[in-house]
Motif scaffolding. Structure first.
Motif, PDB file in Angstrom:
ATOM      1  N   GLU A   1      53.813  39.208  35.076  1.00 27.08           N
ATOM      2  CA  GLU A   1      52.998  38.104  35.596  1.00 27.08           C
ATOM      3  C   GLU A   1      53.035  38.069  37.115  1.00 27.08           C
ATOM      4  O   GLU A   1      52.008  37.892  37.779  1.00 27.08           O
TER       5      GLU A   1
ATOM      6  N   ILE B   1      50.157  38.493  40.129  1.00 28.87           N
ATOM      7  CA  ILE B   1      49.969  37.588  41.270  1.00 28.87           C
ATOM      8  C   ILE B   1      49.985  38.376  42.576  1.00 28.87           C
ATOM      9  O   ILE B   1      49.143  38.155  43.463  1.00 28.87           O
TER      10      ILE B   1
ATOM     11  N   GLY C   1      46.768  40.081  43.172  1.00 29.87           N
ATOM     12  CA  GLY C   1      45.743  39.128  43.590  1.00 29.87           C
ATOM     13  C   GLY C   1      45.896  38.722  45.041  1.00 29.87           C
ATOM     14  O   GLY C   1      44.919  38.708  45.805  1.00 29.87           O
TER      15      GLY C   1
ATOM     16  N   LEU D   1      44.913  41.427  47.355  1.00 29.21           N
ATOM     17  CA  LEU D   1      43.468  41.584  47.405  1.00 29.21           C
ATOM     18  C   LEU D   1      42.840  40.558  48.355  1.00 29.21           C
ATOM     19  O   LEU D   1      42.000  40.888  49.200  1.00 29.21           O
TER      20      LEU D   1
ATOM     21  N   LEU E   1      34.426  34.565  39.884  1.00 27.93           N
ATOM     22  CA  LEU E   1      35.008  35.294  38.760  1.00 27.93           C
ATOM     23  C   LEU E   1      36.274  34.632  38.247  1.00 27.93           C
ATOM     24  O   LEU E   1      36.858  35.069  37.271  1.00 27.93           O
TER      25      LEU E   1
ATOM     26  N   VAL F   1      35.308  39.623  45.920  1.00 30.35           N
ATOM     27  CA  VAL F   1      36.680  40.054  46.187  1.00 30.35           C
ATOM     28  C   VAL F   1      37.629  38.863  46.111  1.00 30.35           C
ATOM     29  O   VAL F   1      38.685  38.931  45.480  1.00 30.35           O
ATOM     30  N   VAL F   2      37.237  37.764  46.771  1.00 34.28           N
ATOM     31  CA  VAL F   2      38.100  36.588  46.801  1.00 34.28           C
ATOM     32  C   VAL F   2      38.340  36.048  45.400  1.00 34.28           C
ATOM     33  O   VAL F   2      39.479  35.797  44.999  1.00 34.28           O
TER      34      VAL F   2
ATOM     35  N   LEU G   1      37.944  37.547  42.573  1.00 32.72           N
ATOM     36  CA  LEU G   1      38.692  38.525  41.776  1.00 32.72           C
ATOM     37  C   LEU G   1      40.184  38.380  42.080  1.00 32.72           C
ATOM     38  O   LEU G   1      41.027  38.377  41.174  1.00 32.72           O
ATOM     39  N   GLY G   2      40.519  38.225  43.355  1.00 33.33           N
ATOM     40  CA  GLY G   2      41.908  37.990  43.733  1.00 33.33           C
ATOM     41  C   GLY G   2      42.430  36.692  43.140  1.00 33.33           C
ATOM     42  O   GLY G   2      43.531  36.645  42.581  1.00 33.33           O
ATOM     43  N   MET G   3      41.607  35.639  43.228  1.00 33.55           N
ATOM     44  CA  MET G   3      41.999  34.340  42.662  1.00 33.55           C
ATOM     45  C   MET G   3      42.199  34.442  41.154  1.00 33.55           C
ATOM     46  O   MET G   3      43.082  33.809  40.583  1.00 33.55           O
TER      47      MET G   3
ATOM     48  N   TYR H   1      43.340  36.978  39.503  1.00 35.74           N
ATOM     49  CA  TYR H   1      44.675  37.525  39.263  1.00 35.74           C
ATOM     50  C   TYR H   1      45.754  36.500  39.571  1.00 35.74           C
ATOM     51  O   TYR H   1      46.713  36.349  38.823  1.00 35.74           O
ATOM     52  N   VAL H   2      45.617  35.812  40.704  1.00 35.43           N
ATOM     53  CA  VAL H   2      46.654  34.863  41.116  1.00 35.43           C
ATOM     54  C   VAL H   2      46.782  33.735  40.084  1.00 35.43           C
ATOM     55  O   VAL H   2      47.884  33.439  39.602  1.00 35.43           O
TER      56      VAL H   2
ATOM     57  N   GLY I   1      48.120  34.997  36.813  1.00 36.43           N
ATOM     58  CA  GLY I   1      49.544  35.293  36.937  1.00 36.43           C
ATOM     59  C   GLY I   1      50.376  34.024  36.898  1.00 36.43           C
ATOM     60  O   GLY I   1      51.389  33.955  36.191  1.00 36.43           O
ATOM     61  N   ILE I   2      49.945  33.013  37.649  1.00 34.59           N
ATOM     62  CA  ILE I   2      50.666  31.734  37.660  1.00 34.59           C
ATOM     63  C   ILE I   2      50.720  31.158  36.243  1.00 34.59           C
ATOM     64  O   ILE I   2      51.774  30.741  35.757  1.00 34.59           O
TER      65      ILE I   2
ATOM     66  N   HIS J   1      50.395  32.709  33.305  1.00 41.76           N
ATOM     67  CA  HIS J   1      51.246  33.472  32.390  1.00 41.76           C
ATOM     68  C   HIS J   1      52.716  33.304  32.731  1.00 41.76           C
ATOM     69  O   HIS J   1      53.559  33.194  31.836  1.00 41.76           O
ATOM     70  N   ALA J   2      53.022  33.288  34.031  1.00 43.29           N
ATOM     71  CA  ALA J   2      54.423  33.152  34.427  1.00 43.29           C
ATOM     72  C   ALA J   2      54.954  31.789  33.994  1.00 43.29           C
ATOM     73  O   ALA J   2      56.105  31.652  33.563  1.00 43.29           O
TER      74      ALA J   2
ATOM     75  N   HIS K   1      54.877  31.718  29.978  1.00 43.21           N
ATOM     76  CA  HIS K   1      55.910  32.658  29.568  1.00 43.21           C
ATOM     77  C   HIS K   1      55.976  32.815  28.043  1.00 43.21           C
ATOM     78  O   HIS K   1      57.051  32.728  27.442  1.00 43.21           O
TER      79      HIS K   1
END
Lengths: 329, 345
Positions: A292, A296, A299, A302, B86, B141-142, B144-146, B148-149, B152-153, B155-156, B159
C-alpha cells in the motif's frame, strides 16, 4: 531562462534520482545490490518497460494507448488457449503478435479514420480486448508451459556473463533502437512535431495519419509480446493477467518527464522513470514496506514529477522578471 | 462543437434564429440518439424476457445505475472544462470505507454519514483541483497520481479489514434499501443531483463559463473568466459528488472492502464519453452523461437477463462502447458540414 531550468531538466533529475535510490539502497539494505536481486527487480518490470517504449513514442506524438494491459491479457489468454489446444509454441507466438498488431490497427484506424480522440478509443478497446481475452480462455488458468520456453522469461536465466535476464536484454536493445529513432531520425522529429502542433505538422508535409497508425500498431505488437513474457514469467496464462497495468505504464512514462500534452520529453527520461519505479518498489519490498505504501510513493512521485519542473520554471520566470524590471527603475 | 450552439437564448442573442433552431434540433438529436439506443435495448430485452421490466427488474436497473450516474455527473463537470478526474474510483473506495468505519457500531444518522462522505470527497477534490489549476499541470497526470495516493491510503488504512453490514446503523442502510412512494431512494437522490447540476450548468453564468474554459482556455482567459477558480470548483464538485457516492455505496451494500469501486474511473469516463461529453472539453450535457451511465448499466443487466455467456459480456460492452462513440462522431461531423453548407448559402 535561469541556469537551474536550463541544466536541471526533469529527465536528468529522474536519472540522478535513480542513481541516488540505487546508492541509498546499496548502503542501507543488505542484498539489494546482489546480482540475483537486481536480476529479479529488473525482470519484475520487464513488461512495463517493454510497453513503455512505444507508449513514450505515442505520448510524444500527443496520443495515448490505454488498451495495452488488455492486449497483454488477450495475448496471454490466446497463448493459453492455443497451448491447451495442442499448438506448438513456435506457432503460438506469431499468432499472438498478429493479434496484437491487429488490435493496434483497430485503435489506429478509429483514431485516424474516424477522428476520435485516442483516450476515448482506447478506453473502448480496453474493454473490448479484455472481453475477448475472457472469451478466449474463460476463467481458466493454463499453467503447464514446458521449462524449455518458460526459462527464457525468468530472472534465473541470464545473458551469459551478465546478470541481465533475457526479457530485460531485449528491452535494452529495443530501448536503444527507440532512442535512436526518436532523437536521431526525421521520423522521430516528426513525432515531436505532431505532438506539438498536429495541424502544422500536417501542413509541413508530415504524413500524420500514417505515422499515428504505425505507432498504434507497434504499441499493440509490443503489448502482445509483453503478454507472452508475462505468461511465461508467472507460468500462468489467464484472461485477467495485467489488469490495471496500463496506468502503471503511463505513470512510469510521465514520471520520466514525457509531457502528456505531447511534443516534449526524452526516451532516456522514460527509461529512467520505469527503472526508478521498479527499483524503488524492490527496495521498499526488501525493507518490508507494505504494498500500500509503495502505491502511495508511486502516486506522490508522479505528482511531484509534474509539479517540480513547473515550480522551478515559475520561480525562474519570476527571477527573470525581477531582473528585467530592475534596470527600468 | 454543438454545445456552443446549445446555449440558452439569453447568451445567444446575436445568433440568427434559424441557425439556432437547427442547432437546437441537432443538440436534441444528440441526446435523443443515446436515449433511443437505450429505449431500443430495453424494449428488445423486455420482449425476449418480460421479467426484465417487472417491478423488481426496474428497481434493480435504477439501483444499479444510480451510483454510476452520480459519478458521471461529477465527472462531466470536470470533462467539460477540458480536464479529467481519474481519482473518482479511489475516492468512492476511501469514503465508503471511512463512512463505514465511522458509523460502525454507532447510531449516527444517514445525514451525518452523507455529510462526512461528501466532506471527505470534497477535500480529495480540492487537492486534485488545486494541483491542476494552481500547479498548472496536466490533469491526467495529477489525478492518476491522486488515484494511487488515495488508493494507497485507503488500503493501508483498511489493511484487509472490511465493514460488515451488521454493524452499519439501520438509518444508513435504510437509505440504500428504502423507497419514497415506491421509488427507491438512491435513484431519486441521483436524479435530484443530476437535475440541480444540469440547471446550474445551463442557467448560471459560472456554469456557462465552464463550457467556455473547455471550449478555448485562451479565449476564456482573455474574456476575463477566472479559469483557475472555476477549474478548482469543478474538481471540488467532482470530489464531493464522488464522496457522496461513496457514502451511498455504504448505504447500498453495507458490506464494504477497501477496494470498493476500484477501477471504476475508466467506467465513469466511458459513461461520460458515450453520453456525448467530448473528452476535449466544451461540449455535452450532464443529461447525456447520465444517459451514458444508464446505457452502460443497462447493457450489463440486459446481457445477464438475455443469458449471454458471461465471458462474452465484456467484449460486447466494448463493441457497443466503440459503436456509440463512433456514431456520435460521425453524426457530429455530418451536422457540422451541414451547418457550414447552410451558412455558406
Amino acid at each position: 531562462m535561469s541556469a537551474l531550468t536550463k541544466y536541471l531538466r526533469w529527465d536528468t533529475a529522474v536519472g540522478i534520482l535513480l542513481i541516488a535510490v540505487f546508492l541509498a539502497g546499496t548502503g542501507t539494505t543488505e542484498g539489494f545490490s546482489d546480482t540475483a536481486n537486481l536480476s529479479a527487480a529488473l525482470d519484475d518490470t520487464a513488461e512495463i518497460a517493454l510497453i513503455a517504449l512505444p507508449m513514450t513514442l505515442l505520448v510524444v506524438a500527443g496520443q495515448v494507448d490505454l488498451s495495452v494491459a488488455s492486449m497483454l491479457g488477450l495475448s496471454s489468454a490466446l497463448a493459453g488457449s492455443l497451448w491447451d489446444a495442442g499448438w506448438t509454441f513456435e506457432l503460438i507466438v506469431p499468432v499472438c503478435l498478429l493479434a496484437g498488431a491487429l488490435g493496434g490497427l483497430l485503435n489506429g484506424w478509429l483514431v485516424t479514420r474516424i477522428g476520435l480522440p485516442s483516450l476515448a478509443v482506447t478506453i473502448g478497446t480496453l474493454t473490448l480486448y479484455r472481453g475477448l481475452a475472457s472469451v478466449a480462455l474463460g476463467d481458466k488458468a493454463v499453467a503447464d508451459f514446458p521449462e524449455a520456453y518458460a526459462k527464457w522469461a525468468r530472472y534465473t536465466e541470464t545473458v551469459p556473463g551478465t546478470f541481465v535476464p533475457y526479457p530485460v536484454a531485449l528491452f535494452a536493445v529495443l530501448a536503444v533502437v527507440a532512442a535512436v529513432v526518436l532523437h536521431c531520425t526525421g521520423f522521430g522529429r516528426s513525432l515531436f512535431a505532431i505532438g506539438a502542433q498536429e495541424e502544422a505538422a500536417h501542413f509541413a508535409g508530415i504524413r500524420v495519419k500514417r505515422i499515428k497508425l504505425a505507432l498504434f500498431m507497434v504499441s499493440g505488437l509490443v503489448a502482445s509480446f509483453a503478454g507472452i513474457v508475462y505468461t511465461l514469467r508467472y507460468g500462468s496464462a489467464r484472461a485477467d493477467n495485467g489488469v490495471g497495468l496500463e496506468l502503471v505504464v503511463i505513470a512510469s512514462v510521465l514520471l520520466g518527464g514525457i509531457d502528456f500534452d505531447g511534443g516534449r520529453g526524452t526516451l532516456g527520461g522514460a527509461v529512467a522513470g520505469v527503472l526508478l519505479i521498479g527499483l524503488l518498489n524492490n527496495l521498499l519490498t526488501l525493507n518490508d514496506v507494505s504494498n500500500e505504501i509503495q502505491v502511495i510513493v508511486t502516486g506522490l512521485l508522479l505528482v511531484a514529477s509534474v509539479l517540480t519542473p513547473r515550480v522551478i520554471a515559475t520561480l525562474g520566470e519570476r527571477r527573470h522578471r525581477h531582473a528585467a524590471a530592475a534596470p527600468a527603475k | 462543437m454543438t454545445t456552443a450552439l446549445e446555449k440558452p437564448p439569453t447568451a445567444q442573442a446575436q445568433r440568427s434564429p434559424s441557425a439556432r433552431s437547427l442547432a437546437d434540433t441537432v443538440f436534441r438529436a444528440r441526446e435523443l440518439s443515446i436515449g433511443g439506443a437505450l429505449l431500443l435495448l430495453i424494449i428488445a430485452t423486455w420482449i425476449s424476457n418480460p421479467s426484465f421490466l417487472d417491478d423488481q427488474g426496474v428497481k434493480d436497473l435504477l439501483l444499479n445505475s444510480s451510483i454510476l450516474v452520480l459519478l458521471a455527473v461529477g465527472q462531466s463537470v470536470v470533462v467539460v472544462t477540458r480536464n479529467i478526474d481519474l481519482s473518482v474510483g479511489s475516492v468512492v473506495g476511501l469514503t465508503a470505507f471511512a463512512c463505514g468505519h465511522f458509523a460502525s457500531g454507532t447510531d449516527h444518522s444517514a445525514v451525518t454519514v452523507l455529510l462526512l462522505g461528501t466532506g471527505l470527497g470534497l477535500v480529495c477534490g480540492l487537492v486534485s483541483g488545486a494541483l491542476v489549476s494552481f500547479g498548472r499541470v496536466p490533469a491526467l497526470v495529477v489525478t492518476l497520481g491522486m488515484l494511487y495516493v488515495i488508493q494507497g491510503i485507503d488500503h493501508a488504512w483498511a489493511h484487509g479489514r472490511q465493514i460488515n453490514a451488521a454493524n452499519v446503523p439501520d438509518g444508513v442502510l435504510s437509505l440504500g434499501s428504502g423507497s419514497v412512494l415506491g421509488v427507491p431512494c438512491l435513484p431519486l437522490i441521483s436524479a435530484v443531483v443530476l437535475a440541480g447540476t444540469a440547471y446550474f450548468l445551463r442557467t448560471y453564468r459560472s456554469g456557462r463559463e465552464l463550457y467556455a474554459i473547455g471550449s478555448s482556455p485562451e479565449a476564456a482567459r482573455l474574456a476575463g473568466i477566472p479559469i483557475r477558480r472555476r477549474v478548482l470548483a469543478a474538481y471540488a464538485f467532482s470530489g464531493a459528488v464522488a464522496g457522496f457516492a461513496g457514502a451511498l455505496w455504504l448505504a447500498r451494500f453495507g458490506t464494504v472492502v477497501a477496494d470498493a469501486a476500484n477501477g471504476w474511473e475508466l467506467t465513469v469516463v466511458s459513461a461520460v464519453v458515450v453520453g456525448g461529453v467530448a473528452i476535449t472539453g466544451g461540449t455535452g450535457s450532464v443529461w447525456g452523461a447520465a444517459l451514458g451511465a444508464l446505457l452502460l448499466t443497462t447493457i450489463g443487466s440486459a446481457l445477464v437477463v438475455l443469458k449471454v455467456d458471461s465471458f462474452w459480456q465484456q467484449a460486447i460492452t466494448g463493441v457497443l462502447l466503440l459503436l456509440a462513440i463512433t456514431t456520435d462522431r460521425v453524426v457530429q461531423v455530418r451536422t457540422t458540414s451541414a451547418l457550414r453548407k447552410k451558412s455558406r448559402r
